[in-house]
Design an enzyme around this catalytic site. Structure first.
Site, PDB file in Angstrom:
ATOM      1  N   SER A 146      56.939 -65.937  22.672  1.00  0.00           N
ATOM      2  CA  SER A 146      55.514 -66.193  22.445  1.00  0.00           C
ATOM      3  C   SER A 146      55.317 -67.643  22.086  1.00  0.00           C
ATOM      4  O   SER A 146      56.236 -68.298  21.552  1.00  0.00           O
ATOM      5  CB  SER A 146      54.985 -65.319  21.300  1.00  0.00           C
ATOM      6  OG  SER A 146      53.683 -65.717  20.906  1.00  0.00           O
ATOM      7  N   TYR A 158      56.326 -62.594  12.682  1.00  0.00           N
ATOM      8  CA  TYR A 158      56.245 -62.577  14.146  1.00  0.00           C
ATOM      9  C   TYR A 158      56.777 -63.878  14.739  1.00  0.00           C
ATOM     10  O   TYR A 158      57.543 -63.878  15.701  1.00  0.00           O
ATOM     11  CB  TYR A 158      54.786 -62.360  14.554  1.00  0.00           C
ATOM     12  CG  TYR A 158      54.560 -62.150  16.029  1.00  0.00           C
ATOM     13  CD1 TYR A 158      54.893 -60.948  16.650  1.00  0.00           C
ATOM     14  CD2 TYR A 158      53.980 -63.145  16.810  1.00  0.00           C
ATOM     15  CE1 TYR A 158      54.668 -60.744  18.000  1.00  0.00           C
ATOM     16  CE2 TYR A 158      53.746 -62.952  18.162  1.00  0.00           C
ATOM     17  CZ  TYR A 158      54.093 -61.751  18.748  1.00  0.00           C
ATOM     18  OH  TYR A 158      53.861 -61.557  20.094  1.00  0.00           O
ATOM     19  N   ALA A 161      60.533 -64.015  14.496  1.00  0.00           N
ATOM     20  CA  ALA A 161      61.153 -63.149  15.496  1.00  0.00           C
ATOM     21  C   ALA A 161      61.117 -63.784  16.875  1.00  0.00           C
ATOM     22  O   ALA A 161      62.120 -63.792  17.603  1.00  0.00           O
ATOM     23  CB  ALA A 161      60.457 -61.792  15.514  1.00  0.00           C
ATOM     24  N   LYS A 162      59.967 -64.329  17.249  1.00  0.00           N
ATOM     25  CA  LYS A 162      59.826 -64.894  18.586  1.00  0.00           C
ATOM     26  C   LYS A 162      60.625 -66.189  18.745  1.00  0.00           C
ATOM     27  O   LYS A 162      61.106 -66.502  19.841  1.00  0.00           O
ATOM     28  CB  LYS A 162      58.347 -65.110  18.907  1.00  0.00           C
ATOM     29  CG  LYS A 162      57.555 -63.811  19.059  1.00  0.00           C
ATOM     30  CD  LYS A 162      58.154 -62.904  20.132  1.00  0.00           C
ATOM     31  CE  LYS A 162      57.278 -61.694  20.430  1.00  0.00           C
ATOM     32  NZ  LYS A 162      57.840 -60.847  21.507  1.00  0.00           N
TER      33      LYS A 162
END
Length: 267
Positions: A146, A158, A161-162
């Site tokens: 992302s 998030y 993680a990305k």
């Protein structure tokens, strides 16, 4: 569907998180290009809707229920997919979840869930299917990262993680390249999907208003359409990308990496 190249005839592709949104668009595109598609999702019943779309276009697919953040569930998935559709040539790690909040708001459970679904699952799925690719000396893995990997306020879990997906992708490309396996990532900007619409609603915004706001800050002056991401994934999965590995390709309408990123803007 507009006619697309039949570059994946004879291949078998696994797509996680394929019941809706970007995952469904990817699965449908790979099916249109001739791949047999394993539609993997925690919600197997909704995955059947994606299978129906693929079959309506003349493709072959089957739905599989799996918690990709659970190693044993992924190991079971491998056996089920191979028994039903045959040996796997392509893996698209797309499954994702959001649990947004500031640093002092994200719970331990939300941190673990987001890292588990968005990053650890990709390790589990790759580990499960790579031995078959290695045996054949060919394979392609496409991981969905992302633009948030570059930083996103209110999305530390998030974004972490990305960003990890990008590191995992580069590392696996180095490790698996000698076995004929290519590993790449795609970093979407904003796409209109059920997940992004749910974020808007949770933040008290009307999705269409959110789309207009994001479009105004994007050089192409619009939000992404799921099929546009799916076409990039299909390219990376297929033979036309035979010398592309270890890359993260951002599909974001020209949005600059240094432009402000907000939690309610990204997928």
């Amino acid at each position: 569907m507009t006619a697309v190249p039949r570059r994946l005839v004879g291949r078998c592709a696994v797509v996680t998180g394929a019941a809706s949104g970007l995952g469904a668009a990817i699965a449908v595109r790979l099916g249109a290009e001739g791949a047999r598609v394993a539609v993997v999702d925690l919600d197997e019943a909704r995955g059947a809707d994606t299978v129906a779309r693929i079959e309506a276009d003349g493709g072959e697919a089957a739905a599989f229920g799996c918690d990709v953040a659970d190693a044993q569930s992924v190991d079971r998935l491998r056996g089920e997919v191979i028994a039903d559709l045959g040996s796997v040539d392509v893996v698209v790690n797309n499954a994702g979840v959001l649990r947004d909040g500031g640093l002092l708001e994200i719970s331990d459970a939300d941190w673990d869930t987001v890292l588990g679904v968005n990053l650890t699952s990709m390790f589990y799925v790759a580990r499960a299917f790579v031995p078959d690719m290695t045996a054949h000396g060919v394979g392609s893995i496409v991981n969905i990262s992302s633009r948030s990997a570059l930083g996103s306020a209110g999305q530390a879990n998030y974004a972490a993680a990305k960003a990890g997906v990008m590191g995992l992708t580069a590392s696996l490309a180095i490790e698996l390249g000698p076995h004929g396996i290519r590993v790449n990532a795609v970093g979407p900007g904003f796409f209109a999907t059920p997940m992004t619409d749910s974020v808007a609603t949770a933040n008290g915004r009307v999705p269409e208003d959110q789309h207009r706001a994001v479009a105004s800050r994007t050089p192409l002056r619009r939000v992404g359409r799921p099929h546009e991401l799916a076409s990039v994934v299909a390219f990376l999965a297929g033979p036309d990308a035979s010398y592309v590995s270890g890359q993260t390709i951002f599909v974001n309408g020209g949005a600059l990496t240094a432009s402000p990123i907000r939690a309610d803007d990204e997928a």
